[in-house]
Design a protein around this motif. Structure first.
Motif, short mmCIF file in Angstrom:
data_model
loop_
_atom_site.label_atom_id
_atom_site.label_comp_id
_atom_site.label_asym_id
_atom_site.label_seq_id
_atom_site.Cartn_x
_atom_site.Cartn_y
_atom_site.Cartn_z
N ARG A 14 34.49 -3.30 12.15
CA ARG A 14 35.19 -3.16 10.85
C ARG A 14 34.85 -1.84 10.18
O ARG A 14 35.70 -1.20 9.58
N VAL A 15 33.57 -1.43 10.29
CA VAL A 15 33.15 -0.17 9.68
C VAL A 15 33.92 0.99 10.31
O VAL A 15 34.39 1.90 9.62
N ILE A 16 34.10 0.93 11.62
CA ILE A 16 34.81 2.00 12.32
C ILE A 16 36.30 1.98 11.94
O ILE A 16 36.89 3.02 11.65
N MET A 17 36.87 0.76 11.90
CA MET A 17 38.28 0.65 11.52
C MET A 17 38.51 1.20 10.11
O MET A 17 39.54 1.78 9.82
N ALA A 18 37.54 0.98 9.24
CA ALA A 18 37.68 1.45 7.86
C ALA A 18 37.41 2.95 7.75
O ALA A 18 37.53 3.53 6.68
N ARG A 19 37.01 3.55 8.86
CA ARG A 19 36.83 5.01 8.95
C ARG A 19 35.75 5.55 8.03
O ARG A 19 35.87 6.63 7.46
N TYR A 20 34.67 4.77 7.88
CA TYR A 20 33.52 5.32 7.15
C TYR A 20 32.84 6.32 8.07
O TYR A 20 32.41 5.96 9.16
N PRO A 21 32.70 7.60 7.66
CA PRO A 21 32.07 8.58 8.56
C PRO A 21 30.57 8.31 8.77
O PRO A 21 30.05 8.48 9.86
N ILE A 22 29.87 7.90 7.69
CA ILE A 22 28.42 7.65 7.82
C ILE A 22 28.09 6.27 7.23
O ILE A 22 28.49 5.97 6.10
N THR A 23 27.39 5.47 7.99
CA THR A 23 27.02 4.13 7.52
C THR A 23 25.56 3.87 7.80
O THR A 23 25.07 4.10 8.91
N GLN A 24 24.86 3.38 6.78
CA GLN A 24 23.49 2.94 7.02
C GLN A 24 23.52 1.44 7.34
O GLN A 24 24.09 0.64 6.59
N VAL A 25 22.94 1.08 8.47
CA VAL A 25 22.91 -0.32 8.90
C VAL A 25 21.51 -0.86 8.58
O VAL A 25 20.52 -0.39 9.12
N VAL A 26 21.47 -1.83 7.67
CA VAL A 26 20.18 -2.35 7.24
C VAL A 26 19.73 -3.46 8.19
O VAL A 26 20.37 -4.51 8.28
N THR A 27 18.66 -3.22 8.90
CA THR A 27 18.23 -4.17 9.92
C THR A 27 16.83 -3.83 10.43
O THR A 27 16.37 -2.70 10.30
N PHE A 28 16.15 -4.84 10.98
CA PHE A 28 14.91 -4.59 11.71
C PHE A 28 15.23 -4.45 13.20
O PHE A 28 14.36 -4.18 14.01
N GLU A 29 16.49 -4.71 13.54
CA GLU A 29 16.83 -4.83 14.96
C GLU A 29 17.59 -3.61 15.46
O GLU A 29 18.78 -3.69 15.77
N LEU A 176 14.97 -21.52 15.73
CA LEU A 176 14.99 -20.07 15.97
C LEU A 176 15.83 -19.31 14.94
O LEU A 176 15.68 -18.11 14.78
N ARG A 177 16.71 -20.04 14.25
CA ARG A 177 17.60 -19.36 13.29
C ARG A 177 16.79 -18.63 12.24
O ARG A 177 15.79 -19.13 11.75
N GLY A 178 17.24 -17.45 11.89
CA GLY A 178 16.52 -16.66 10.88
C GLY A 178 15.53 -15.71 11.51
O GLY A 178 14.95 -14.88 10.83
N LEU A 179 15.31 -15.83 12.81
CA LEU A 179 14.43 -14.88 13.49
C LEU A 179 15.30 -13.81 14.14
O LEU A 179 16.44 -14.07 14.52
N THR A 180 14.76 -12.62 14.28
CA THR A 180 15.46 -11.59 15.03
C THR A 180 15.32 -11.93 16.51
O THR A 180 14.52 -12.80 16.88
N VAL A 181 16.09 -11.23 17.35
CA VAL A 181 16.00 -11.50 18.78
C VAL A 181 14.57 -11.26 19.28
O VAL A 181 14.02 -12.05 20.05
N ALA A 182 13.95 -10.18 18.79
CA ALA A 182 12.58 -9.89 19.22
C ALA A 182 11.62 -10.97 18.75
O ALA A 182 10.76 -11.44 19.51
N GLU A 183 11.78 -11.41 17.49
CA GLU A 183 10.89 -12.46 16.98
C GLU A 183 11.11 -13.77 17.72
O GLU A 183 10.16 -14.49 18.05
N ALA A 184 12.39 -14.08 17.99
CA ALA A 184 12.69 -15.32 18.70
C ALA A 184 12.09 -15.27 20.11
O ALA A 184 11.53 -16.27 20.59
N SER A 185 12.16 -14.11 20.74
CA SER A 185 11.59 -13.99 22.09
C SER A 185 10.07 -14.19 22.03
O SER A 185 9.50 -14.92 22.84
N ASN A 186 9.43 -13.56 21.05
CA ASN A 186 7.98 -13.74 20.89
C ASN A 186 7.64 -15.20 20.67
O ASN A 186 6.71 -15.74 21.27
N ALA A 187 8.40 -15.83 19.76
CA ALA A 187 8.12 -17.22 19.43
C ALA A 187 8.25 -18.10 20.67
O ALA A 187 7.42 -18.98 20.92
N MET A 188 9.27 -17.83 21.49
CA MET A 188 9.47 -18.65 22.69
C MET A 188 8.40 -18.36 23.74
O MET A 188 7.96 -19.26 24.44
#
Ligand code: ATP
Length: 490
Positions: A14-29, A176-188
């Motif tokens: 969606r960000v690309i379709m909306a043609r935003y040239p620069i986007t900050q993606v807020v994430t730990f992942e 597992l919900r609410g964990l990032t993929v890395a956290e979920a992997s660690n937890a498992m």
């Protein structure tokens, strides 16, 4: 799945379709963002190359690393010189303190506008400086969905004997919900280490991981599962309410139809099991329970009360599905109760009301209150909570059930103890007082090196004046107030 199979990729698209040239993606992942962007570029934007930049590696494009591009300004120059491309910069926010970098970002934004070039910046929180607010769009990167976590889980439990059945799989994914993929992997890794089947210990480990996630923040306290629904004597209406909603919470169809439970307010006479009910609901639904420490919110240790409260609500959304327990909610919101000043409480109350309307269905709110006369009418209006319950003093049969629960819990042989007689002798007692009498009697018996008897308990009962007698006036007021505004829990 009700939503798109991969909401993360959809959000980036969606960000690309909306043609935003620069986007900050807020994430730990960062890795998940990169995998999704790379996939998107390769599948939908075949003529654009996919590039990454980090301050340690410099720019790496489709043809490999680009020399001398560890410096962010030089890397941005290369970006501006490409005809097309998707560029993922990992560390740029660390350089926002340098005026030349900020300037360069603004120049690049102009160069990229209306061209097939898209610059993405990852950061763990919004770090766009004021000067760049108009140039850089910000998006929250969605947490992994149940489907994604399910796929991850399947890789871990492949070869388990027996393989987890549908119910077990659902509760694992829920945990597992609410964990990032890395956290979920660690937890498992921790939960399944050395195991060939899923057991209770694995579930406990996964819940503990969520607990840690919340503890990092201070104001949310993970509450370990102690009570089951069967441990509650009486309160049948309230118990049934929870049982009926047991499967609705995780059911996406129910969510779409607006049937997923959102919250309950339990008020009543002290010591009659309000907190216990919230804890038992968490156990019944297989969800982690987090208590919001309002005293900590008001303490100012974690920032202003408003910021801290807001942050705690965001944290709950991140660890969802989960239950948020707000104990003694009247102290948090009522200007007349103890705690912070009226202005602060008013703002916190306003934030809470808005959040209750807009919060994701995956956060269930269990609020408990003693001083119900202090609760503002807006809180009780329909739509905030699904139901408002009033817990009265237990009647005779409930008191018998409470004696039964606490004696059994402590492995007492009930052959010579008549809980009905005990119940008759404890009119106007609350559950906490009954429990205390049982414990006191058992301690006396233990000291005399024998099993506890009915007489021991009667002896303790005779020593106590119940709260309902010393506080008769207040309790009468609570009852008449609640009678018109809440459903009785039993
Ligand atoms: P407070 O407002 O004082 O926090 P509360 O209504 O939240 O009280 P709980 O903390 O849930 O009460 O109950 C206190 C203790 O009393 C529980 O730990 C439990 O052992 C016992 N108790 C209260 N009600 C019941 C009940 N209906 N069945 C079994 N035990 C009960």
């Amino acid at each position: 799945m009700s939503r798109a199979a991969n909401p993360a990729q959809e959000a980036l698209r969606r960000v690309i379709m909306a043609r935003y040239p620069i986007t900050q993606v807020v994430t730990f992942e960062e890795d998940r963002v990169e995998a999704n962007l790379r996939h998107l570029t390769q599948n939908s934007m075949k003529r654009a190359g996919f590039w990454t930049w980090a301050c340690t590696t410099g720019l790496v494009g489709p043809e490999g690393p680009v020399k001398d591009t560890r410096d962010p300004e030089r890397a941005l120059d290369v970006v501006a010189g490409q005809p097309a491309g998707v560029f993922l910069f990992r560390d740029l926010h660390a350089f926002f303190g340098q005026p030349a970098v900020v300037r360069k970002v603004r120049d690049v934004r102009l160069a990229l506008t209306n061209t097939p070039r898209f610059l993405f910046l990852t950061a763990p929180r919004v770090t766009v400086p004021l000067d760049l607010r108009r140039d850089v769009a910000v998006m929250d990167f969605p947490m992994p969905t149940a489907t994604e976590l399910g796929h991850l889980l399947d890789r871990y439990v492949a070869g388990f004997e027996p393989p987890p059945d549908d119910d077990t799989r659902l509760s694992l994914v829920t945990a597992l919900r609410g964990l990032t993929v890395a956290e979920a992997s660690n937890a498992m890794n921790m939960a399944f280490y050395g195991k060939k089947r899923v057991d209770d210990e694995a579930m406990t480990t996964l819940h503990a991981q969520k607990a840690q996630l919340a503890r990092k923040d201070g104001v949310l306290e993970f509450v370990a599962q102690k009570w089951q629904l069967d441990d509650i004597g009486g309160l049948e209406v309230l118990k049934q309410w929870f049982v009926k909603r047991r499967t609705l919470f995780e059911d996406e169809e129910a969510d779409r139809r607006g049937l997923a439970p959102r919250g309950v307010l339990v008020m009543g006479i002290p010591g009659c099991g309000k907190s216990m009910c919230i804890k038992a609901a968490a156990a019944l639904w297989g969800l982690p329970l987090f208590r919001l420490e309002m005293a900590q919110v008001f303490s100012g240790v974690y920032g202003t009360p408003e910021e801290t409260f807001d942050h705690a609500l965001k944290m709950m959304e991140a660890v969802a599905p989960a239950i948020l327990w707000i104990d003694e909610i009247e102290n948090a919101i009522s200007a007349d109760a103890e705690g912070a000043d009226a202005g602060t409480k008013g703002r916190i109350f306003a934030t809470f009301l808005t959040w209750m309307q807009e919060k994701p269905a995956q956060v269930f709110v269990g609020a408990t209150a003693n001083r119900i006369d202090l609760l503002p009418a807006e809180l009780l209006r329909k739509g905030r909570f699904d139901q408002v319950f009033f817990i009265d003093l237990p009647d005779e049969s409930e008191r018998a059930a409470i004696f039964d629960v606490h004696l059994r819990h402590r492995k007492v042989d009930l052959t010579d103890i008549n809980v009905v007689t005990l119940a008759k002798a404890t009119k106007n007692w609350n559950g906490a007082e009954i429990e205390n009498a049982v414990v006191a009697a058992m301690i006396e018996a233990y000291d005399a090196d024998r099993e506890v008897t009915e007489d021991d308990i009667f002896f303790q009962v005779g020593k106590v004046v119940p709260l309902a007698v010393t506080m008769a006036e207040q309790i009468k007021a609570i009852k008449s107030w609640a009678g018109q505004r809440a459903i009785r829990a039993s």
